[in-house]
Design an enzyme around this catalytic site. Structure first.
Site, PDB file in Angstrom:
ATOM      1  N   CYS A 371      45.934  53.034  43.563  1.00  0.00           N
ATOM      2  CA  CYS A 371      46.661  51.935  42.920  1.00  0.00           C
ATOM      3  C   CYS A 371      45.945  50.616  43.181  1.00  0.00           C
ATOM      4  O   CYS A 371      46.418  49.757  43.935  1.00  0.00           O
ATOM      5  CB  CYS A 371      48.101  51.884  43.427  1.00  0.00           C
ATOM      6  SG  CYS A 371      49.039  53.345  42.975  1.00  0.00           S
ATOM      7  N   GLU A 372      44.774  50.488  42.588  1.00  0.00           N
ATOM      8  CA  GLU A 372      43.920  49.324  42.790  1.00  0.00           C
ATOM      9  C   GLU A 372      43.003  49.205  41.588  1.00  0.00           C
ATOM     10  O   GLU A 372      42.300  50.158  41.239  1.00  0.00           O
ATOM     11  CB  GLU A 372      43.090  49.503  44.064  1.00  0.00           C
ATOM     12  CG  GLU A 372      42.331  48.300  44.519  1.00  0.00           C
ATOM     13  CD  GLU A 372      43.204  47.281  45.219  1.00  0.00           C
ATOM     14  OE1 GLU A 372      42.910  46.088  45.108  1.00  0.00           O
ATOM     15  OE2 GLU A 372      44.171  47.693  45.883  1.00  0.00           O
TER      16      GLU A 372
END
Length: 444
Positions: A371-372
């Site tokens: 999640c980046e």
């Protein structure tokens, strides 16, 4: 890469030029390394998985020993270390550089001779120093003035420890500003230009427990030209001459560090090890003759140049997404097992493994599962246009600074490492499981 000579027939195949020498690509597209198909490794160990070619590691160790027959070659453990790696390096006659009590204990408990180990670090903890002395490490590299008194006190009045001093020669070299360590504006070492190195050396000479054996410098990483090392030789010998004039000191060792650049993609430059060895020896001999000093014993510290090209990372494609004009190929790993693209903008050349596609190539960006937005493994690379979920992607030159810099981001667990050689594969480091992660979480 010029460090290891590549057979002419293989060198002509540019797509395999950065792969281990054992890599084969039969007509049906079944890439193999060390005689083991990559699809077999992915099925057996799961993905992501790191594959390390033992023969490639050993050959690169031998290449360094051949290029520098009169020098000490120390493998820089920070690039990648496990028990098998320490064992291979030991058997090939190399020393070892470590940066913590953890790396040191792993090596020594594997059977690595502590007298061939050097402890580095810009901020060594009390545990680091105590462990180094307890295990009788060969040398400790002093990196700051405060270490001198702390180390002398830890050694005790009746003890003795060989030390070196890390000197900043004021040379900017390296592939990225975050991996340039030879200039005065970073955290490592003691500067020649402001006199801190000379002052620290004078303080060490006042400590009878500390035996100064030589000077150390490290210019940075991913250096592909010889010239920075030649400048470093001249400046280090210049400092040795001043120390001789001021203290009558003749130092028997000179450590030029590592940082030897390798190619991550076909066509990229790499450091010519043969030229480096020839020209460094000549420069050192000439500089010492001019200074009237005996030639010190050289120490060289390759890490990435030994481990990097010996490793291959395998990922399984989870999704293919078309967003505007961009195509994203998402895999089951990412920045938790390879943070280097996010940190330094490093570029890789992934390939489709396990099948040969006749589809036209397409420009895609290979991204991770985290999640980046910066979780990108390979931006703007060519893969077959029919790449789809379930496909296996292989990333060469993945043996250094991947697993050693891995994190627990999103708690996905770090990948395993498997070794291949002569058609056989074995597990070196097992996959980090959810049970491993839970076992560290002891509070509620």
């Amino acid at each position: 890469m010029t460090t290891v000579h590549v057979p002419a027939a293989r060198a002509a195949r540019a797509d395999l030029s950065v792969w281990p020498a054992s890599t084969t690509d039969p007509a049906h597209g079944e890439l193999s390394v060390g005689g083991v198909p990559l699809t077999e490794l992915a099925d057996r160990f799961g993905t992501p998985v790191y594959v390390l070619d033992e023969a490639e590691v050993r050959e690169r160790c031998r290449t360094y020993r051949h290029a520098f027959p009169d020098a000490e070659i120390h493998y820089a453990a920070k690039a990648f270390l496990c028990r098998a790696m320490a064992h291979w390096v030991d058997e090939e006659g190399l020393g070892l550089d470590v940066c913590s009590a953890g790396e040191l204990e792993l090596a020594v408990t594997t059977g690595f001779p502590p007298e061939r180990i050097v402890l580095h670090g810009n901020a060594k903890s009390p545990r680091d120093l105590e462990t180094a002395l307890r295990l009788r490490v060969g040398r400790i590299v002093i990196d700051s003035p405060s270490e001198i008194a702390r180390l002398a006190a830890t050694v005790g009045p009746n003890g003795s420890q060989k030390v070196m001093v890390r000197v900043v020669p004021g040379i900017g070299a390296g592939g990225h500003e975050k991996i340039r360590t030879g200039t005065d504006d970073q955290k490592f070492g003691l500067s020649i230009s402001d006199g801190y190195a000379q002052h620290a050396i004078a303080r060490i000479l006042d400590q009878p427990q500390l035996r100064l054996t030589g000077l150390h410098c490290h210019l940075g990483s991913q250096i592909t030209g010889v010239k920075p090392y030649l400048v470093a030789v001249r400046r280090m010998v210049g400092l040795m001459l001043r120390l001789h004039e001021q203290h009558g000191l003749v130092l028997p060792e000179l450590d030029l560090g590592g940082g030897h650049g390798i190619a991550y993609r076909p066509g990229e430059p790499a450091l010519d090890l043969t030229a480096l060895a020839r020209r460094v020896r000549a420069e050192l001999s000439d500089a010492c003759a001019t200074a009237g000093l005996p030639v010190p014993r050289l120490i060289i510290e390759p890490g990435r140049a030994i481990a990097g090209p010996a490793g291959v990372a395998l990922y399984r494609v989870l999704a293919v997404k078309h967003t505007g004009e961009k195509v994203f190929v998402a895999v089951d790993g990412g920045m938790s097992d390879n943070p280097r693209p996010a940190l330094y903008g490093v570029r890789y050349a992934p390939v489709l493994a396990g099948r040969r596609s006749t589809a036209a190539p397409a420009r895609v960006t290979v991204v991770g599962r985290h999640c980046e937005a910066g979780d990108v493994l390979a931006a703007d690379v060519e893969l077959p246009g029919d790449v789809h979920p379930g496909d296996l992607l292989a990333v060469p030159v993945a043996g250094a600074y991947h697993l050693s810099m891995a994190s627990a981001y999103n708690l996905v667990g770090r990948p395993p490492v498997a070794a291949v050689r002569d058609g056989h594969a074995r597990l070196l480091v097992r996959r980090e499981s959810l049970a491993d992660i839970r076992s560290r979480d002891v509070g509620l």
